[in-house]
Design a protein around this motif. Structure first.
Motif, PDB file in Angstrom:
ATOM      1  N   LEU A   1     -10.028  14.873 -13.477  1.00  0.00           N
ATOM      2  CA  LEU A   1     -10.444  14.493 -12.126  1.00  0.00           C
ATOM      3  C   LEU A   1      -9.476  13.479 -11.547  1.00  0.00           C
ATOM      4  O   LEU A   1      -8.891  12.665 -12.273  1.00  0.00           O
ATOM      5  CB  LEU A   1     -11.856  13.888 -12.151  1.00  0.00           C
ATOM      6  CG  LEU A   1     -13.019  14.821 -12.470  1.00  0.00           C
ATOM      7  CD1 LEU A   1     -14.317  14.015 -12.509  1.00  0.00           C
ATOM      8  CD2 LEU A   1     -13.124  15.942 -11.464  1.00  0.00           C
ATOM      9  N   SER A   2      -9.330  13.527 -10.240  1.00  0.00           N
ATOM     10  CA  SER A   2      -8.604  12.505  -9.489  1.00  0.00           C
ATOM     11  C   SER A   2      -9.539  11.933  -8.441  1.00  0.00           C
ATOM     12  O   SER A   2     -10.494  12.593  -8.021  1.00  0.00           O
ATOM     13  CB  SER A   2      -7.364  13.101  -8.808  1.00  0.00           C
ATOM     14  OG  SER A   2      -6.468  13.623  -9.752  1.00  0.00           O
ATOM     15  N   LEU A   3      -9.253  10.714  -8.041  1.00  0.00           N
ATOM     16  CA  LEU A   3     -10.043  10.097  -6.972  1.00  0.00           C
ATOM     17  C   LEU A   3      -9.099   9.307  -6.082  1.00  0.00           C
ATOM     18  O   LEU A   3      -8.417   8.395  -6.542  1.00  0.00           O
ATOM     19  CB  LEU A   3     -11.117   9.169  -7.556  1.00  0.00           C
ATOM     20  CG  LEU A   3     -12.161   8.636  -6.562  1.00  0.00           C
ATOM     21  CD1 LEU A   3     -12.991   9.766  -5.985  1.00  0.00           C
ATOM     22  CD2 LEU A   3     -13.067   7.601  -7.221  1.00  0.00           C
ATOM     23  N   GLY A   4      -9.052   9.664  -4.814  1.00  0.00           N
ATOM     24  CA  GLY A   4      -8.071   9.094  -3.903  1.00  0.00           C
ATOM     25  C   GLY A   4      -6.921  10.065  -3.779  1.00  0.00           C
ATOM     26  O   GLY A   4      -7.067  11.181  -3.301  1.00  0.00           O
ATOM     27  N   ARG A   5      -5.751   9.678  -4.290  1.00  0.00           N
ATOM     28  CA  ARG A   5      -4.605  10.576  -4.308  1.00  0.00           C
ATOM     29  C   ARG A   5      -4.690  11.514  -5.509  1.00  0.00           C
ATOM     30  O   ARG A   5      -5.383  11.226  -6.500  1.00  0.00           O
ATOM     31  CB  ARG A   5      -3.303   9.766  -4.364  1.00  0.00           C
ATOM     32  CG  ARG A   5      -3.143   8.752  -3.243  1.00  0.00           C
ATOM     33  CD  ARG A   5      -1.904   7.906  -3.447  1.00  0.00           C
ATOM     34  NE  ARG A   5      -1.928   7.227  -4.745  1.00  0.00           N
ATOM     35  CZ  ARG A   5      -0.911   6.536  -5.239  1.00  0.00           C
ATOM     36  NH1 ARG A   5       0.218   6.439  -4.562  1.00  0.00           N
ATOM     37  NH2 ARG A   5      -1.007   5.944  -6.405  1.00  0.00           N
ATOM     38  N   GLN A   6      -3.989  12.607  -5.440  1.00  0.00           N
ATOM     39  CA  GLN A   6      -4.000  13.584  -6.529  1.00  0.00           C
ATOM     40  C   GLN A   6      -3.514  12.971  -7.838  1.00  0.00           C
ATOM     41  O   GLN A   6      -3.989  13.311  -8.922  1.00  0.00           O
ATOM     42  CB  GLN A   6      -3.148  14.793  -6.158  1.00  0.00           C
ATOM     43  CG  GLN A   6      -3.195  15.927  -7.179  1.00  0.00           C
ATOM     44  CD  GLN A   6      -2.368  17.116  -6.767  1.00  0.00           C
ATOM     45  OE1 GLN A   6      -1.595  17.037  -5.823  1.00  0.00           O
ATOM     46  NE2 GLN A   6      -2.524  18.226  -7.459  1.00  0.00           N
ATOM     47  N   GLU A   7      -2.544  12.044  -7.753  1.00  0.00           N
ATOM     48  CA  GLU A   7      -1.971  11.453  -8.962  1.00  0.00           C
ATOM     49  C   GLU A   7      -2.815  10.310  -9.534  1.00  0.00           C
ATOM     50  O   GLU A   7      -2.504   9.792 -10.614  1.00  0.00           O
ATOM     51  CB  GLU A   7      -0.548  10.956  -8.694  1.00  0.00           C
ATOM     52  CG  GLU A   7      -0.441   9.869  -7.632  1.00  0.00           C
ATOM     53  CD  GLU A   7      -0.150  10.425  -6.248  1.00  0.00           C
ATOM     54  OE1 GLU A   7       0.600   9.768  -5.493  1.00  0.00           O
ATOM     55  OE2 GLU A   7      -0.679  11.503  -5.908  1.00  0.00           O
ATOM     56  N   ASP A   8      -3.862   9.904  -8.840  1.00  0.00           N
ATOM     57  CA  ASP A   8      -4.714   8.804  -9.311  1.00  0.00           C
ATOM     58  C   ASP A   8      -5.826   9.372 -10.192  1.00  0.00           C
ATOM     59  O   ASP A   8      -6.941   9.651  -9.729  1.00  0.00           O
ATOM     60  CB  ASP A   8      -5.294   8.031  -8.128  1.00  0.00           C
ATOM     61  CG  ASP A   8      -4.224   7.292  -7.348  1.00  0.00           C
ATOM     62  OD1 ASP A   8      -3.228   6.870  -7.961  1.00  0.00           O
ATOM     63  OD2 ASP A   8      -4.388   7.129  -6.123  1.00  0.00           O
ATOM     64  N   LEU A   9      -5.510   9.535 -11.484  1.00  0.00           N
ATOM     65  CA  LEU A   9      -6.443  10.174 -12.408  1.00  0.00           C
ATOM     66  C   LEU A   9      -7.661   9.281 -12.641  1.00  0.00           C
ATOM     67  O   LEU A   9      -7.564   8.051 -12.668  1.00  0.00           O
ATOM     68  CB  LEU A   9      -5.754  10.474 -13.737  1.00  0.00           C
ATOM     69  CG  LEU A   9      -4.520  11.381 -13.671  1.00  0.00           C
ATOM     70  CD1 LEU A   9      -3.978  11.630 -15.070  1.00  0.00           C
ATOM     71  CD2 LEU A   9      -4.827  12.686 -12.957  1.00  0.00           C
TER      72      LEU A   9
END
Length: 239
Positions: free
Chosen positions: A136-144
């Motif tokens: 899962l990410s939350l916020g940006r795609q790279e923010d796991l």
């Protein structure tokens, strides 16, 4: 009352504020719509899943990064386009330029979410978290997003005469706070749900205060009501 509690962690996160074009600013916590969108994506939902939400958490520090941002120039305005994280080649336009912009990022983010819904819906969300097919990410795609706990817990109304200190900073809807006490928090207007009108999303927004941890929540501060779970987390529903 039953609620679903989700404890999570992110090493870095940027919950981008709308219209922050010159500098990518972040909210101190994920706004309601960001959490709601993540849960709907996890459920593969094709329609609105009704639930109420409480968001709290803290971060260790804020850092600044650069992000390459593309601008499509028009006579009326410059439109920024961010390509980071997209597995596509950057299209080329004669009126396109690029430049690095500051990005504010939160570091070591601890999050606690509470969800209130019908028992069947809570169970579906619980099962979805327990059997995630992907990260899962939350916020940006790279923010796991690392999930540390998913638990259905008991919730009871907080005795405001006795009061309780906040374990984490949290969003509290302004309608629950005494008017002369709202200065104790930072005001935000958070997106929640939307309707599509003429091809555009029209958001309904919730006025909230971002209240720092260790603030005392009692009848001098709140109009009420507030709730508390089995580990002493204060809950302020957004409905």
């Amino acid at each position: 009352m039953k609620a679903l509690r989700i404890k999570a962690f992110q090493e870095t996160a940027c919950y981008t504020k709308p219209f922050a074009n010159k500098v990518t600013e972040t909210y101190p916590l994920p706004p309601y719509s960001t959490v709601k969108g993540m849960i709907h994506a996890l459920l593969n939902a094709d329609r609105l899943v009704p639930f109420s939400l409480s968001v709290q958490g803290d971060y260790e520090s804020m850092i600044i990064d650069y992000r390459k941002t593309y601008f499509v120039k028009r006579k009326e305005f410059n439109m920024p386009i961010i390509m980071d994280g997209l597995a596509i080649e950057v299209p080329e336009f004669t009126n396109m330029t690029s430049m690095p912009l500051y990005t504010h990022m939160l570091y070591n983010v601890t999050l606690v979410f509470h969800l209130k819904a019908e028992e069947e819906i809570l169970r579906k969300i619980y099962d979805a978290f327990r059997h995630m097919p992907n990260h899962l990410s939350l916020g940006r795609q790279e923010d796991l997003l690392r999930i540390d706990e998913v638990k259905i817990t008991g919730v009871e109304e907080l005795d405001l005469m006795e009061g309780k200190e906040l374990t984490h900073s949290m969003y509290i809807p302004s309608k629950l706070i005494q008017e002369d006490e709202r200065r104790r928090g930072i005001p935000y207007l958070l997106n929640w749900t939307y309707e599509v009108k003429k091809g555009l999303r029209e958001w309904s927004r919730i006025p909230v205060s971002y209240v720092s941890k260790k603030e005392r929540i009692d009848d001098d501060f709140l109009l009420g009501p507030a709730f508390i779970d089995d580990e002493g987390y204060v809950i302020a529903w957004n409905d």
